[in-house]
Scaffold this motif. Sequence first.
Motif, PDB file in Angstrom:
ATOM      1  N   LYS A  63      46.218  13.119  64.623  1.00 13.94           N
ATOM      2  CA  LYS A  63      46.478  14.521  64.983  1.00 13.94           C
ATOM      3  C   LYS A  63      46.353  15.454  63.779  1.00 13.94           C
ATOM      4  CE  LYS A  63      50.181  17.424  66.864  1.00 13.94           C
ATOM      5  NZ  LYS A  63      51.537  17.425  67.414  1.00 13.94           N
ATOM      6  N   TYR A  64      46.940  15.040  62.634  1.00  9.12           N
ATOM      7  CA  TYR A  64      47.010  15.973  61.500  1.00  9.12           C
ATOM      8  C   TYR A  64      45.971  15.693  60.413  1.00  9.12           C
ATOM      9  CZ  TYR A  64      51.683  17.162  63.297  1.00  9.12           C
ATOM     10  OH  TYR A  64      52.737  17.575  64.087  1.00  9.12           O
ATOM     11  N   TYR A  65      45.593  14.429  60.249  1.00 13.91           N
ATOM     12  CA  TYR A  65      44.794  14.064  59.062  1.00 13.91           C
ATOM     13  C   TYR A  65      43.584  13.226  59.472  1.00 13.91           C
ATOM     14  CZ  TYR A  65      49.676  14.883  57.657  1.00 13.91           C
ATOM     15  OH  TYR A  65      50.937  15.404  57.531  1.00 13.91           O
ATOM     16  N   ASP A  66      42.923  13.652  60.524  1.00 13.21           N
ATOM     17  CA  ASP A  66      41.845  12.856  61.122  1.00 13.21           C
ATOM     18  C   ASP A  66      40.744  12.528  60.101  1.00 13.21           C
ATOM     19  OD1 ASP A  66      40.371  11.517  62.954  1.00 13.21           O
ATOM     20  OD2 ASP A  66      39.571  13.290  63.959  1.00 13.21           O
ATOM     21  N   GLY A  67      40.417  11.259  59.995  1.00 19.12           N
ATOM     22  CA  GLY A  67      39.323  10.823  59.118  1.00 19.12           C
ATOM     23  C   GLY A  67      39.727  10.620  57.665  1.00 19.12           C
ATOM     24  N   MET A  68      40.958  10.939  57.339  1.00 20.14           N
ATOM     25  CA  MET A  68      41.374  10.889  55.932  1.00 20.14           C
ATOM     26  C   MET A  68      41.942   9.523  55.542  1.00 20.14           C
ATOM     27  SD  MET A  68      43.729  13.964  54.531  1.00 20.14           S
ATOM     28  CE  MET A  68      43.470  14.648  52.942  1.00 20.14           C
ATOM     29  N   ILE A  69      42.565   8.814  56.502  1.00 22.17           N
ATOM     30  CA  ILE A  69      43.370   7.631  56.166  1.00 22.17           C
ATOM     31  C   ILE A  69      42.739   6.373  56.754  1.00 22.17           C
ATOM     32  CG2 ILE A  69      45.651   6.535  56.436  1.00 22.17           C
ATOM     33  CD1 ILE A  69      46.765   9.458  56.811  1.00 22.17           C
ATOM     34  N   GLU A  70      42.578   5.361  55.910  1.00 21.85           N
ATOM     35  CA  GLU A  70      42.068   4.063  56.389  1.00 21.85           C
ATOM     36  C   GLU A  70      43.124   2.995  56.086  1.00 21.85           C
ATOM     37  OE1 GLU A  70      38.338   0.994  55.578  1.00 21.85           O
ATOM     38  OE2 GLU A  70      38.543   2.811  54.365  1.00 21.85           O
ATOM     39  N   TRP A  71      43.469   2.207  57.091  1.00 27.03           N
ATOM     40  CA  TRP A  71      44.465   1.133  56.913  1.00 27.03           C
ATOM     41  C   TRP A  71      43.733  -0.212  56.935  1.00 27.03           C
ATOM     42  CZ3 TRP A  71      46.274  -2.823  60.271  1.00 27.03           C
ATOM     43  CH2 TRP A  71      47.428  -3.491  59.825  1.00 27.03           C
ATOM     44  N   ILE A  72      43.927  -1.027  55.903  1.00 25.53           N
ATOM     45  CA  ILE A  72      43.246  -2.323  55.809  1.00 25.53           C
ATOM     46  C   ILE A  72      44.291  -3.426  55.909  1.00 25.53           C
ATOM     47  CG2 ILE A  72      41.801  -3.810  54.344  1.00 25.53           C
ATOM     48  CD1 ILE A  72      40.736  -1.212  53.044  1.00 25.53           C
ATOM     49  N   GLY A  73      44.290  -4.139  57.033  1.00 26.89           N
ATOM     50  CA  GLY A  73      45.247  -5.221  57.262  1.00 26.89           C
ATOM     51  C   GLY A  73      44.649  -6.580  56.919  1.00 26.89           C
ATOM     52  N   ILE A  99      43.461   5.119  51.210  1.00 24.25           N
ATOM     53  CA  ILE A  99      43.382   3.786  51.822  1.00 24.25           C
ATOM     54  C   ILE A  99      44.693   3.039  51.580  1.00 24.25           C
ATOM     55  CG2 ILE A  99      40.851   3.541  51.773  1.00 24.25           C
ATOM     56  CD1 ILE A  99      41.126   1.754  49.396  1.00 24.25           C
ATOM     57  N   ILE A 100      45.130   2.343  52.620  1.00 22.95           N
ATOM     58  CA  ILE A 100      46.354   1.535  52.531  1.00 22.95           C
ATOM     59  C   ILE A 100      45.919   0.084  52.675  1.00 22.95           C
ATOM     60  CG2 ILE A 100      48.652   1.125  53.492  1.00 22.95           C
ATOM     61  CD1 ILE A 100      48.121   3.726  55.199  1.00 22.95           C
ATOM     62  N   VAL A 101      46.239  -0.723  51.662  1.00 22.89           N
ATOM     63  CA  VAL A 101      45.931  -2.153  51.741  1.00 22.89           C
ATOM     64  C   VAL A 101      47.255  -2.850  52.017  1.00 22.89           C
ATOM     65  CG1 VAL A 101      44.798  -4.080  50.605  1.00 22.89           C
ATOM     66  CG2 VAL A 101      44.175  -1.736  49.980  1.00 22.89           C
ATOM     67  N   ASP A 102      47.336  -3.476  53.177  1.00 25.12           N
ATOM     68  CA  ASP A 102      48.637  -3.917  53.692  1.00 25.12           C
ATOM     69  C   ASP A 102      48.632  -5.410  53.986  1.00 25.12           C
ATOM     70  OD1 ASP A 102      51.151  -3.991  54.914  1.00 25.12           O
ATOM     71  OD2 ASP A 102      50.834  -2.054  55.888  1.00 25.12           O
ATOM     72  N   PRO A 103      49.560  -6.172  53.374  1.00 28.56           N
ATOM     73  CA  PRO A 103      49.601  -7.612  53.674  1.00 28.56           C
ATOM     74  C   PRO A 103      50.112  -7.907  55.082  1.00 28.56           C
ATOM     75  CG  PRO A 103      51.441  -7.016  52.252  1.00 28.56           C
ATOM     76  CD  PRO A 103      50.593  -5.784  52.395  1.00 28.56           C
ATOM     77  N   LYS A 104      50.703  -6.905  55.748  1.00 33.14           N
ATOM     78  CA  LYS A 104      51.290  -7.129  57.077  1.00 33.14           C
ATOM     79  C   LYS A 104      50.247  -6.880  58.170  1.00 33.14           C
ATOM     80  CE  LYS A 104      54.474  -3.938  56.203  1.00 33.14           C
ATOM     81  NZ  LYS A 104      54.053  -3.544  54.845  1.00 33.14           N
ATOM     82  N   ALA A 105      50.332  -7.656  59.236  1.00 36.14           N
ATOM     83  CA  ALA A 105      49.381  -7.486  60.344  1.00 36.14           C
ATOM     84  C   ALA A 105      49.744  -6.254  61.171  1.00 36.14           C
ATOM     85  CB  ALA A 105      49.401  -8.732  61.226  1.00 36.14           C
ATOM     86  N   ALA A 106      50.978  -5.831  61.094  1.00 35.31           N
ATOM     87  CA  ALA A 106      51.430  -4.631  61.812  1.00 35.31           C
ATOM     88  C   ALA A 106      52.569  -4.040  60.995  1.00 35.31           C
ATOM     89  CB  ALA A 106      51.932  -5.012  63.194  1.00 35.31           C
ATOM     90  N   PHE A 107      52.838  -2.738  61.189  1.00 35.15           N
ATOM     91  CA  PHE A 107      53.947  -2.150  60.435  1.00 35.15           C
ATOM     92  C   PHE A 107      54.837  -1.325  61.360  1.00 35.15           C
ATOM     93  CE2 PHE A 107      50.217   0.611  59.915  1.00 35.15           C
ATOM     94  CZ  PHE A 107      50.697   1.886  60.190  1.00 35.15           C
ATOM     95  N   THR A 108      56.019  -1.036  60.870  1.00 32.89           N
ATOM     96  CA  THR A 108      57.022  -0.360  61.685  1.00 32.89           C
ATOM     97  C   THR A 108      56.539   1.018  62.151  1.00 32.89           C
ATOM     98  OG1 THR A 108      59.352   0.238  61.729  1.00 32.89           O
ATOM     99  CG2 THR A 108      58.213   0.692  59.685  1.00 32.89           C
ATOM    100  N   LEU A 109      56.859   1.375  63.363  1.00 28.97           N
ATOM    101  CA  LEU A 109      56.509   2.673  63.966  1.00 28.97           C
ATOM    102  C   LEU A 109      55.001   2.930  63.910  1.00 28.97           C
ATOM    103  CD1 LEU A 109      59.335   5.000  62.480  1.00 28.97           C
ATOM    104  CD2 LEU A 109      59.499   3.397  64.364  1.00 28.97           C
ATOM    105  N   GLN A 110      54.221   1.871  63.974  1.00 24.07           N
ATOM    106  CA  GLN A 110      52.771   1.990  63.746  1.00 24.07           C
ATOM    107  C   GLN A 110      52.115   3.014  64.676  1.00 24.07           C
ATOM    108  OE1 GLN A 110      50.837  -1.700  63.049  1.00 24.07           O
ATOM    109  NE2 GLN A 110      48.783  -0.864  63.097  1.00 24.07           N
ATOM    110  N   LYS A 111      52.454   2.945  65.957  1.00 25.60           N
ATOM    111  CA  LYS A 111      51.813   3.852  66.926  1.00 25.60           C
ATOM    112  C   LYS A 111      52.148   5.308  66.588  1.00 25.60           C
ATOM    113  CE  LYS A 111      50.549   5.001  71.404  1.00 25.60           C
ATOM    114  NZ  LYS A 111      49.492   5.955  71.111  1.00 25.60           N
ATOM    115  N   LEU A 112      53.421   5.544  66.203  1.00 28.78           N
ATOM    116  CA  LEU A 112      53.826   6.922  65.883  1.00 28.78           C
ATOM    117  C   LEU A 112      53.061   7.437  64.659  1.00 28.78           C
ATOM    118  CD1 LEU A 112      57.709   6.590  66.380  1.00 28.78           C
ATOM    119  CD2 LEU A 112      56.040   7.561  67.962  1.00 28.78           C
ATOM    120  N   PHE A 113      52.938   6.579  63.648  1.00 28.39           N
ATOM    121  CA  PHE A 113      52.208   7.007  62.444  1.00 28.39           C
ATOM    122  C   PHE A 113      50.722   7.205  62.757  1.00 28.39           C
ATOM    123  CE2 PHE A 113      55.888   5.230  60.060  1.00 28.39           C
ATOM    124  CZ  PHE A 113      56.159   6.336  59.270  1.00 28.39           C
TER     125      PHE A 113
END
Length: 420
Positions: free
Chosen positions: A234-244, A214-228
């Motif tokens: 594609k590679y890590y489906d279901g593994m990563i949660e981003w909390i803005g 889990i990523i807890v992020d003070p920013k409402a958006a981050f650089t290259l967000q769409k690419l990440f």
Amino acid sequence: MGLARRHFMISVACAGAALAAPAVHGRARAKVVVVGGGAGGASVARKIAVDATGQIDVTLVEPNALHTTCYFSNLYLGGLRSFESLQHGYDGLTRAGVDIVPDFAVTIDREKRRVVLAGGGHLPYDRLVVAPGIDFVEDAVPGWSPAAADVMPHAYKAGPQTILLQKMIEALPQGGTFAMIAPPEPYRCPPGPYERVSMIAHYLKGANPTAKIIIVDPKAAFTLQKLFEDAWLKYYDGMIEWIGPDFGSRDVSVSPGTMEISIDGEAMKVDCCNVIPAQRAGTIAQLAELTDQSGWAPVDPFSMRSRIDGRVFVLGDSAQQGDMPKSATSAHSQAQVAASVIIGDLTGRAVPEPMYSNACWSALAPGDSVKDGGTYKPAGGKISSIEKYVSQADEDTATRTATYQESLDWYHTITAQIFG
Ligand SMILES: Cc1cc2nc3c(=O)[nH]c(=O)nc-3n(C[C@H](O)[C@H](O)[C@H](O)COP(=O)(O)OP(=O)(O)OC[C@H]3O[C@@H](n4cnc5c(N)ncnc54)[C@H](O)[C@@H]3O)c2cc1C
């Protein structure tokens, strides 16, 4: 060269500078001291020593015998690189004629123009370069302090912290949770935290496939967000949660003693927590009163000369660099500009027009990287962007593989340019 001519050259070198820098006369060899042997400091020291062809004494103060690069440290966390491949010594600088002082600068006496060392000595200078990288804003993440970094590492200054984080990821229990507290802007390497998540996910996918990030992020958006985000799907489906911020990231604290994080008042137990706090200029820049209320050192965009002291230059992450992101490529590029200006100051040599560049690389998975970068020049009182490039979301595999290879070539080239 006569005095009048020398004065003329110095005023050319200072064009656009907030402060005119006094000339150095009556001494055969002027002295440049550089504090910090990273991307900015090692580059400028070597460049001055090589280009000034013996006319200037260059001394570099750096406490570590080996510099461990932050750039590519995420690839080490992903298991794609060895730790040793991130380490570089200073023999190349010694060969170029730089005097290496293995010590730590504790204060800078700008009035007496000398750097005071932890070991007790001091180094006089005619021009000083301050390139100490970053330090962390106190209390940026409630519950965390540099003293807690042994339990909740930042790994945002590479070295023992990087190894510690890697060991903690390796020791994550099966199905365990890795949390990252991401930093607010401005911070070193904007895509760095998200490349890190990609690389840790790559490692865990093999060793611990039910683990969560889990990523807890003070920013409402981050650089290259769409690419990440595309890559995470594609590679890590279901593994990563981003909390803005919409989901409570504005109210975050940590408890290193119990390995808990609290988001919007709700406590959560995790197994590993990587806290990357808000950042500011390296402490020595602050102690020398080269920074302003922003926490960073204001510089003249034509030269990287401090706006506070014309005999001092601030390079790399510690500087307010206008539109340039805080990166090794930026620091190295600023070092080229500052070296020419310093040589101009001290020898009267003509100074070329300043031009800057940046390139940041982000590995998403083995053989799949994206990049962003650009060129910059002084305009409007700051270093301004003139051209940008960024990888596109719909690129094919061959393009991404080529970018990955390009990043490996970049690392090889830039570390050779910095460390010789
Ligand atoms: C995870 C990650 C990935 C990154 N990826 C990229 C990338 O792909 N491309 C890119 O261009 N950049 C990248 N970066 C950014 C890059 O590492 C930094 O921007 C760059 O190192 C800044 O250079 P610097 O010279 O300002 O500081 P540093 O390289 O940190 O050097 C500072 C040096 O100063 C020394 N020092 C500090 N205080 C003192 C003192 N008082 N006395 C003596 N010495 C002192 C330190 O020991 C250190 O060696 C990445 C960063 C991270 C964290």
